[in-house]
Write a protein that holds these residues in place. Structure first.
Motif, PDB file in Angstrom:
ATOM      1  N   TYR A  41       0.823  -1.208   0.000  1.00 47.01           N
ATOM      2  CA  TYR A  41       0.000   0.000   0.000  1.00 47.01           C
ATOM      3  C   TYR A  41       0.856   1.257   0.000  1.00 47.01           C
ATOM      4  O   TYR A  41       1.996   1.234   0.456  1.00 47.01           O
ATOM      5  CB  TYR A  41      -0.885   0.039   1.255  1.00 47.01           C
ATOM      6  CG  TYR A  41      -2.058  -0.901   1.193  1.00 47.01           C
ATOM      7  CD1 TYR A  41      -3.315  -0.438   0.797  1.00 47.01           C
ATOM      8  CD2 TYR A  41      -1.906  -2.241   1.510  1.00 47.01           C
ATOM      9  CE1 TYR A  41      -4.388  -1.299   0.741  1.00 47.01           C
ATOM     10  CE2 TYR A  41      -2.980  -3.113   1.450  1.00 47.01           C
ATOM     11  CZ  TYR A  41      -4.220  -2.639   1.070  1.00 47.01           C
ATOM     12  OH  TYR A  41      -5.285  -3.475   1.002  1.00 47.01           O
ATOM     13  N   TRP A  43       1.012   3.773   2.160  1.00 43.82           N
ATOM     14  CA  TRP A  43       0.466   3.853   3.507  1.00 43.82           C
ATOM     15  C   TRP A  43       0.682   5.241   4.078  1.00 43.82           C
ATOM     16  O   TRP A  43       1.791   5.664   4.308  1.00 43.82           O
ATOM     17  CB  TRP A  43       1.146   2.807   4.384  1.00 43.82           C
ATOM     18  CG  TRP A  43       0.614   2.741   5.783  1.00 43.82           C
ATOM     19  CD1 TRP A  43      -0.640   3.033   6.211  1.00 43.82           C
ATOM     20  CD2 TRP A  43       1.338   2.342   6.939  1.00 43.82           C
ATOM     21  NE1 TRP A  43      -0.746   2.835   7.561  1.00 43.82           N
ATOM     22  CE2 TRP A  43       0.452   2.414   8.038  1.00 43.82           C
ATOM     23  CE3 TRP A  43       2.653   1.921   7.178  1.00 43.82           C
ATOM     24  CZ2 TRP A  43       0.838   2.086   9.329  1.00 43.82           C
ATOM     25  CZ3 TRP A  43       3.026   1.596   8.472  1.00 43.82           C
ATOM     26  CH2 TRP A  43       2.128   1.669   9.539  1.00 43.82           C
ATOM     27  N   SER A  44      -0.401   5.949   4.273  1.00 43.96           N
ATOM     28  CA  SER A  44      -0.323   7.250   4.911  1.00 43.96           C
ATOM     29  C   SER A  44      -1.089   7.139   6.218  1.00 43.96           C
ATOM     30  O   SER A  44      -2.051   6.392   6.322  1.00 43.96           O
ATOM     31  CB  SER A  44      -0.966   8.296   4.017  1.00 43.96           C
ATOM     32  OG  SER A  44      -1.332   9.407   4.789  1.00 43.96           O
ATOM     33  N   PHE A  45      -0.614   7.875   7.224  1.00 47.17           N
ATOM     34  CA  PHE A  45      -1.240   7.736   8.530  1.00 47.17           C
ATOM     35  C   PHE A  45      -2.558   8.510   8.612  1.00 47.17           C
ATOM     36  O   PHE A  45      -3.353   8.303   9.497  1.00 47.17           O
ATOM     37  CB  PHE A  45      -0.318   8.236   9.634  1.00 47.17           C
ATOM     38  CG  PHE A  45       1.061   7.661   9.550  1.00 47.17           C
ATOM     39  CD1 PHE A  45       1.232   6.319   9.246  1.00 47.17           C
ATOM     40  CD2 PHE A  45       2.165   8.443   9.768  1.00 47.17           C
ATOM     41  CE1 PHE A  45       2.489   5.773   9.162  1.00 47.17           C
ATOM     42  CE2 PHE A  45       3.429   7.908   9.697  1.00 47.17           C
ATOM     43  CZ  PHE A  45       3.597   6.577   9.389  1.00 47.17           C
ATOM     44  N   SER A  49      -5.314   4.531   2.661  1.00 48.24           N
ATOM     45  CA  SER A  49      -4.172   3.921   1.997  1.00 48.24           C
ATOM     46  C   SER A  49      -4.603   3.418   0.626  1.00 48.24           C
ATOM     47  O   SER A  49      -5.725   2.974   0.433  1.00 48.24           O
ATOM     48  CB  SER A  49      -3.652   2.771   2.842  1.00 48.24           C
ATOM     49  OG  SER A  49      -3.224   3.288   4.074  1.00 48.24           O
ATOM     50  N   HIS A 255      14.953   6.811   5.843  1.00 46.22           N
ATOM     51  CA  HIS A 255      13.713   6.888   5.063  1.00 46.22           C
ATOM     52  C   HIS A 255      12.491   6.967   5.974  1.00 46.22           C
ATOM     53  O   HIS A 255      11.558   7.709   5.702  1.00 46.22           O
ATOM     54  CB  HIS A 255      13.597   5.683   4.122  1.00 46.22           C
ATOM     55  CG  HIS A 255      14.275   5.925   2.809  1.00 46.22           C
ATOM     56  ND1 HIS A 255      13.683   6.644   1.802  1.00 46.22           N
ATOM     57  CD2 HIS A 255      15.491   5.580   2.361  1.00 46.22           C
ATOM     58  CE1 HIS A 255      14.529   6.722   0.782  1.00 46.22           C
ATOM     59  NE2 HIS A 255      15.635   6.088   1.099  1.00 46.22           N
ATOM     60  N   PHE A 256      12.528   6.195   7.037  1.00 44.87           N
ATOM     61  CA  PHE A 256      11.411   6.219   7.987  1.00 44.87           C
ATOM     62  C   PHE A 256      11.202   7.629   8.525  1.00 44.87           C
ATOM     63  O   PHE A 256      10.084   8.118   8.647  1.00 44.87           O
ATOM     64  CB  PHE A 256      11.720   5.243   9.137  1.00 44.87           C
ATOM     65  CG  PHE A 256      10.844   5.415  10.354  1.00 44.87           C
ATOM     66  CD1 PHE A 256       9.533   4.995  10.341  1.00 44.87           C
ATOM     67  CD2 PHE A 256      11.343   6.001  11.510  1.00 44.87           C
ATOM     68  CE1 PHE A 256       8.726   5.155  11.459  1.00 44.87           C
ATOM     69  CE2 PHE A 256      10.548   6.166  12.633  1.00 44.87           C
ATOM     70  CZ  PHE A 256       9.232   5.738  12.597  1.00 44.87           C
ATOM     71  N   LYS A 257      12.314   8.306   8.791  1.00 42.95           N
ATOM     72  CA  LYS A 257      12.235   9.631   9.401  1.00 42.95           C
ATOM     73  C   LYS A 257      11.785  10.689   8.394  1.00 42.95           C
ATOM     74  O   LYS A 257      11.037  11.587   8.731  1.00 42.95           O
ATOM     75  CB  LYS A 257      13.615   9.992   9.966  1.00 42.95           C
ATOM     76  CG  LYS A 257      13.559  10.932  11.135  1.00 42.95           C
ATOM     77  CD  LYS A 257      14.952  11.142  11.692  1.00 42.95           C
ATOM     78  CE  LYS A 257      15.705  12.133  10.828  1.00 42.95           C
ATOM     79  NZ  LYS A 257      17.019  12.490  11.411  1.00 42.95           N
ATOM     80  N   ASP A 259      10.550  10.173   4.929  1.00 45.90           N
ATOM     81  CA  ASP A 259       9.580   9.929   3.857  1.00 45.90           C
ATOM     82  C   ASP A 259       8.157  10.279   4.281  1.00 45.90           C
ATOM     83  O   ASP A 259       7.769   9.997   5.408  1.00 45.90           O
ATOM     84  CB  ASP A 259       9.603   8.455   3.438  1.00 45.90           C
ATOM     85  CG  ASP A 259      10.822   8.138   2.601  1.00 45.90           C
ATOM     86  OD1 ASP A 259      11.693   9.016   2.489  1.00 45.90           O
ATOM     87  OD2 ASP A 259      10.892   7.022   2.076  1.00 45.90           O
ATOM     88  N   PRO A 260       7.381  10.839   3.359  1.00 45.17           N
ATOM     89  CA  PRO A 260       5.978  11.103   3.674  1.00 45.17           C
ATOM     90  C   PRO A 260       5.156   9.813   3.742  1.00 45.17           C
ATOM     91  O   PRO A 260       4.202   9.735   4.502  1.00 45.17           O
ATOM     92  CB  PRO A 260       5.509  11.980   2.520  1.00 45.17           C
ATOM     93  CG  PRO A 260       6.515  11.830   1.440  1.00 45.17           C
ATOM     94  CD  PRO A 260       7.795  11.435   2.077  1.00 45.17           C
ATOM     95  N   TYR A 261       5.520   8.813   2.964  1.00 48.54           N
ATOM     96  CA  TYR A 261       4.807   7.531   3.017  1.00 48.54           C
ATOM     97  C   TYR A 261       5.763   6.448   3.482  1.00 48.54           C
ATOM     98  O   TYR A 261       6.964   6.547   3.281  1.00 48.54           O
ATOM     99  CB  TYR A 261       4.243   7.168   1.646  1.00 48.54           C
ATOM    100  CG  TYR A 261       3.300   8.201   1.114  1.00 48.54           C
ATOM    101  CD1 TYR A 261       2.031   8.348   1.670  1.00 48.54           C
ATOM    102  CD2 TYR A 261       3.673   9.043   0.081  1.00 48.54           C
ATOM    103  CE1 TYR A 261       1.159   9.307   1.197  1.00 48.54           C
ATOM    104  CE2 TYR A 261       2.806  10.016  -0.394  1.00 48.54           C
ATOM    105  CZ  TYR A 261       1.545  10.142   0.170  1.00 48.54           C
ATOM    106  OH  TYR A 261       0.692  11.091  -0.285  1.00 48.54           O
TER     107      TYR A 261
END
Lengths: 294, 453
Positions: A41, A43-45, A49, A255-257, A259-261
Motif C-alpha cells: 500500500y 500507507w499514509s497515517f 491507503s 527513510h522512515f524519518k 519519507d511522507p509515506y
C-alpha cells in the motif's frame, strides 16, 4: 522407549514452548505479516491507503542508494568480523593458559565493553577521533602528520566506525570461543602427542574441526549483527560522508524519518530481512555443520 | 497422527489470541481508527496532549510556567506537556503518527507545514480562532502557514539560519580591524587564511551532508538559484550560480579555513566560544547560547551579516526557520487545542515578550507585529545592537525555507560533498545531482505538485 511416556514428554515440551511461541507470534510473526500486508500500500497515517501492488518494492530495487547501503553493510561486516574473529581466537588461547585467578580477571575485563551501549561507545570514540585535539589525532601529530579527519573523510570513515564495533564485540566472541576450547577433552591432545603431533598439527586436526559449531555461531551472529549495525554509524557519522557509512538499517531509518509515506521504508526493511536470511543460510551451507543439519 | 493435530490446535489458538490482541480490522492499513489514550482526566476535564522538542533549559521553564497558568485560568481543559529531547523528536513524532497516538498539539517547523496540511496531518485553525490574530502576523511569515487561504499553524518564532559570528580578540591578534567583518566571499577567504593559526581554524560552518542540505538554502537564494524549477517539473542545478557557490565552498575547504572534520554540530556555537575557530556561521539562536552559557565572552564577540558573493548585503543571506504550533489531523479536540494555541501564542503580548527577552535573549524573532511593538518600547530590547542588526539587515532579506522534498536538498548537498571530498569534477557532480533530482521527480510523479504554485 515407552510410547506413552514419549507422548507425555512431547506435550510438556509443547506447553513449555507455548509462552515463547505466543510472545513471538504477537511481537514478531504478526507485525511481520502486517508489514508484508502494508508494503503493498501507499500507507499514509492520515489518508486512506492506496493499494499499489509491487511498486514500493520496485522503487527500492531501482534505487542505487539501497544497493550501496547493502554493500556498505557487507563491507562493514567484512572489516569487523575477520579482525574480531582472529583476535578473539588468539586471545582465547592466551586466556586458557593463564592461571584461574588472572584468567578470571582478564575475562571480566574484556567482557566489559560488551555491556557498554553502542551509543556510549560512539561518544567515547567521537572524542578519540576529534579533529582538534582528539587522542587519535594526538598520536598522529607525534609522527608529525597533519590531523586526519577520521570521521569526515570517505577513505577513513567506515574503518573508523569499525574500530568501536570490534572493541564492543571482541570480549563476547572471545568468551564464546574460550568456552568451545575448554570443551575439547584434554585426552585428544594427549593422544595426539603420543602419536607425535606438534602444536600446529593439534591446531589443524583437533582444535579447528571441533570448534566448527562455535565458529559457525560466532560468524553467523557476528555477520548478521554487523550488517545490521545502526547506532555507531547513526551517532558518529549519521551515514556520511557521502553515504560511506550508511549501513542498511540506518538507510531504512533515514527513510522512515524523512519519507511522507512508509511504503519504501517497509519494503526496504523486508528486503533486508530476506537478504540477511540468505546470507545466514549461505554461511550455514558454507561451513556445513553436521550438528546443525541434524 | 497425534502430533500434527496438536500442532494445528496450538496454531489455531495462537491465531485467535493474536487476532483478538491486534484487533482485526479488514479495511487496509490505517492509523486513524485507534483510540487515543488519556482523553479525559479524572476530574472530567478535557485533556490536551502537547509535545514540543527541548531546545534548552530556559524554554522548558517557560513552557511549564505558561501551561500551568493556562490550566489554572479555566476549568474545562487541561494541557499536558511533554518535552521530548531534540535527538528523539523526529522518530517519536513519526512513530506516534504511525500508531495513531499523536498528541493533539505538536510543535512543527515551517517547512513541514504545507506538505502536512496537504496530507491531512494537521488541521486549519481558522474555524476556531479570532480572525484578528492572523492580521497581527507579518505577511511573509503568515504566508509560510497558509494553504488555499487557510491557516494551518500559528507561528511562534522566526530565526534566520545564518549570521556571521567572530572573535574580536583573534581579529586583533591577526592584525585585522575587530569592528570590520568580511563583506564579500573573497574577503571571507582572505580573513580566514589570516586567522588560521595552529589549532585555530578560520571558520566553522555546516560540516556534513544533512547540514549543507538546509544551511545552504540561504546561500542558494543569495546566488539566486534553486536546485529545482518552481513548478517542480525539472532539476535546475547545473548552472553558473550553483557552480560559483560550490567553488567558493570548496576553496574554503581545500585551503583549510574550514576544519576538514566538523568540530561540532552546526547549531552549536561552542567551537567559536572555546576559541577553536575565529569565525563561525551559525543561526541567530547562537546569541541565546552565548548570552546564557558564555557571559564573560560577550565583549569579544562580533556579529555581522554573512558575506555575500558580491558584497551587496541587501540580498538573502539566510533562510528563515522557526517553530509553530499545529493541531494534529486526528485530534478529537481541535476547538480546545486552537483556543489554547491562541491563548499562548496570539494572546497577551507579555507571554511572548518574556520568551523573546528572557528566555532567548533576543536571539529569536517574533512573527507578530504587536509583540515587536512592545519589544521596541522595552529599553533593553530597543538598544540591543545584535538584535537590531539581525532584525534590520538579515531578517528582511531572509527567504522562506523551501517546501520541496528533502531529497532535492540532499542531491545538492552530496554534489557539494563529492567535489570537496572526492575531488569530482564540478560539472560531472552537478550532472549526477541533476539526474538524482529528475529521477525523484519521475518516481514520485512530482512535476506540477507544488501546492504554492
Amino acid at each position: 522407549m515407552n510410547n506413552t511416556l514419549k507422548k507425555n514428554d512431547m506435550k510438556t515440551a509443547y506447553i513449555m514452548l507455548l509462552p515463547i511461541v505466543g510472545l513471538l507470534t504477537v511481537f514478531v510473526v504478526i507485525p511481520l505479516l502486517y508489514a508484508i500486508f502494508v508494503s503493498f500500500y501507499q500507507w499514509s497515517f492520515y489518508q486512506d491507503s492506496i493499494f499499489v501492488g509491487f511498486s514500493n518494492y520496485l522503487l527500492v530495487l531501482k534505487d542505487q542508494a539501497f544497493y550501496k547501503a547493502m554493500w556498505t553493510g557487507i563491507k562493514f561486516a567484512l572489516i569487523v568480523i575477520p579482525i574480531q574473529f582472529v583476535a578473539a581466537f588468539l586471545f582465547a588461547h592466551l586466556i586458557k593458559n593463564l592461571t584461574a585467578k588472572v584468567g578470571g580477571f582478564v575475562k571480566t575485563s574484556i567482557y566489559i565493553p560488551h555491556v557498554i551501549s553502542g551509543v556510549v561507545a560512539s561518544i567515547v570514540f567521537m572524542f578519540i577521533y576529534n579533529y582538534n585535539g582528539g587522542l587519535a589525532n594526538y598520536i598522529v601529530s607525534l609522527f608529525g602528520s597533519e590531523p586526519i579527519p577520521f570521521l569526515a573523510d570517505v577513505k577513513y570513515a567506515l574503518g573508523s566506525i569499525s574500530l568501536p564495533a570490534i572493541w564492543l564485540g571482541f570480549g563476547f566472541t572471545t568468551l564464546i570461543i574460550l568456552a568451545g576450547i575448554n570443551d575439547i577433552p584434554d585426552s585428544y591432545y594427549e593422544a595426539a602427542e603420543i602419536d607425535g603431533a606438534n602444536t600446529f598439527h593439534k591446531m589443524i586436526f583437533i582444535t579447528l574441526p571441533l570448534l566448527k559449531n562455535v565458529f559457525l555461531y560466532v560468524i553467523v551472529v557476528g555477520l548478521t549483527g554487523a550488517i545490521q549495525q545502526f547506532d555507531l554509524a547513526y551517532v558518529m557519522t549519521n551515514g556520511g560522508p557521502l553515504n560511506s557509512t550508511m549501513t542498511p538499517n540506518l538507510f531504512i531509518y533515514t527513510h522512515f524519518k524523512n519519507d511522507p509515506y512508509m511504503g519504501y521504508t517497509i519494503s526496504a526493511a523486508l528486503l533486508l530481512f530476506v537478504i540477511i536470511g540468505v546470507i545466514s543460510a549461505l554461511m550455514f551451507r558454507l561451513i556445513n555443520s553436521k550438528q546443525v543439519e541434524d | 497422527m497425534k502430533k500434527p493435530k496438536f500442532l494445528a490446535f496450538m496454531l489455531t489458538v495462537l491465531f485467535i489470541i493474536s487476532s483478538i490482541l491486534t484487533g482485526c480490522s479488514g479495511t487496509g492499513p490505517a492509523g486513524t481508527e485507534e483510540e487515543k489514550p488519556d482523553d479525559s482526566s479524572d476530574s472530567g476535564k478535557t485533556v490536551l496532549n502537547f509535545w514540543t522538542p527541548q531546545w534548552g533549559d530556559a524554554d522548558k521553564e517557560w513552557w511549564e510556567k505558561n501551561i500551568e497558568a493556562y490550566n489554572k485560568s479555566q476549568d474545562k481543559v487541561e494541557v499536558k506537556l511533554e518535552i521530548v529531547p531534540g535527538d528523539a523528536w523526529d522518530q517519536k513524532v513519526v512513530a506516534a503518527q504511525a500508531a495513531g497516538t499523536s498528541p493533539d498539539i505538536t510543535t512543527m517547523n515551517y517547512n513541514k507545514i504545507i506538505f502536512s496540511a496537504e496530507q491531512g496531518k494537521i488541521l486549519p485553525l481558522d474555524e476556531y480562532t479570532d480572525p484578528a490574530i492572523w492580521d497581527d502576523l507579518y505577511e511573509n511569515i503568515a504566508e509560510f502557514v497558509t494553504l488555499d487561504g487557510k491557516h494551518y499553524a500559528y507561528p511562534m518564532l522566526a530565526e534566520p539560519s545564518a549570521v556571521l559570528f567572530y572573535r574580536k580578540d583573534m581579529f586583533k591578534e591577526a592584525g585585522l580591524d575587530p569592528e570590520k567583518a568580511p563583506v564579500t566571499w573573497d574577503e571571507l577567504i582572505e580573513y580566514g587564511k589570516k586567522l588560521k593559526k595552529g589549532n585555530v581554524f578560520g571558520l566553522a560552518a555546516a560540516g556534513n551532508a544533512a547540514e549543507y542540505g538546509w544551511t545552504h538554502w540561504g546561500f542558494q537564494a543569495m546566488v539566486g538559484q534553486q536546485p529545482i524549477s518552481e513548478d517542480w517539473s525539472e532539476a535546475t542545478i547545473v548552472n553558473e550560480p550553483t557552480k560559483e557557490l560550490i567553488t567558493f565552498w570548496n576553496e574554503m575547504y581545500q585551503s583549510g579555513i574550514l576544519p576538514k572534520q566538523p568540530l561540532g554540530g552546526y547549531t552549536d556555537i561552542k567551537p567559536l566560544a572555546e576559541g577553536q575557530v575565529a569565525m563561525q556561521i551559525n543561526g541567530s539562536w547562537a546569541i541565546g547560547q552565548l548570552r546564557n552559557d558564555y557571559p564573560d565572552l560577550l565583549d569579544n564577540i562580533g556579529v555581522a551579516v554573512v558575506p555575500t558573493n558580491d558584497g551587496n548585503q541587501d540580498k538573502p543571506t539566510a533562510s528563515l526557520g522557526g517553530w509553530t504550533l499545529t493541531i494534529d489531523g486526528n485530534s478529537k479536540h481541535p476547538k480546545e487545542s486552537a483556543e489554547f494555541i491562541q491563548w499562548l501564542l496570539a494572546g497577551d503580548e507579555q507571554i511572548m515578550v518574556d520568551f523573546f527577552k528572557d528566555v532567548t535573549k533576543f536571539s529569536k524573532f517574533t512573527a507578530r507585529k504587536s509583540v515587536d511593538e512592545v519589544l521596541a518600547q522595552d529599553s533593553e530590547g530597543a538598544n540591543d545592537p545584535w538584535r537590531k542588526l539581525i532584525a534590520e539587515e538579515v531578517v528582511p532579506y531572509a527567504v522562506a525555507e523551501p517546501i520541496y522534498a528533502w531529497e532535492v536538498s540532499m542531491a545538492y548537498a552530496t554534489a557539494l560533498e563529492r567535489v570537496m571530498l572526492e575531488g569530482t569534477d564540478l560539472e560531472k557532480s552537478l550532472q549526477t545531482a541533476e539526474k538524482e533530482i529528475n529521477d525523484y521527480i519521475k518516481n514520485n510523479n512530482y512535476a506540477g505538485t507544488n501546492p504554492k504554485k
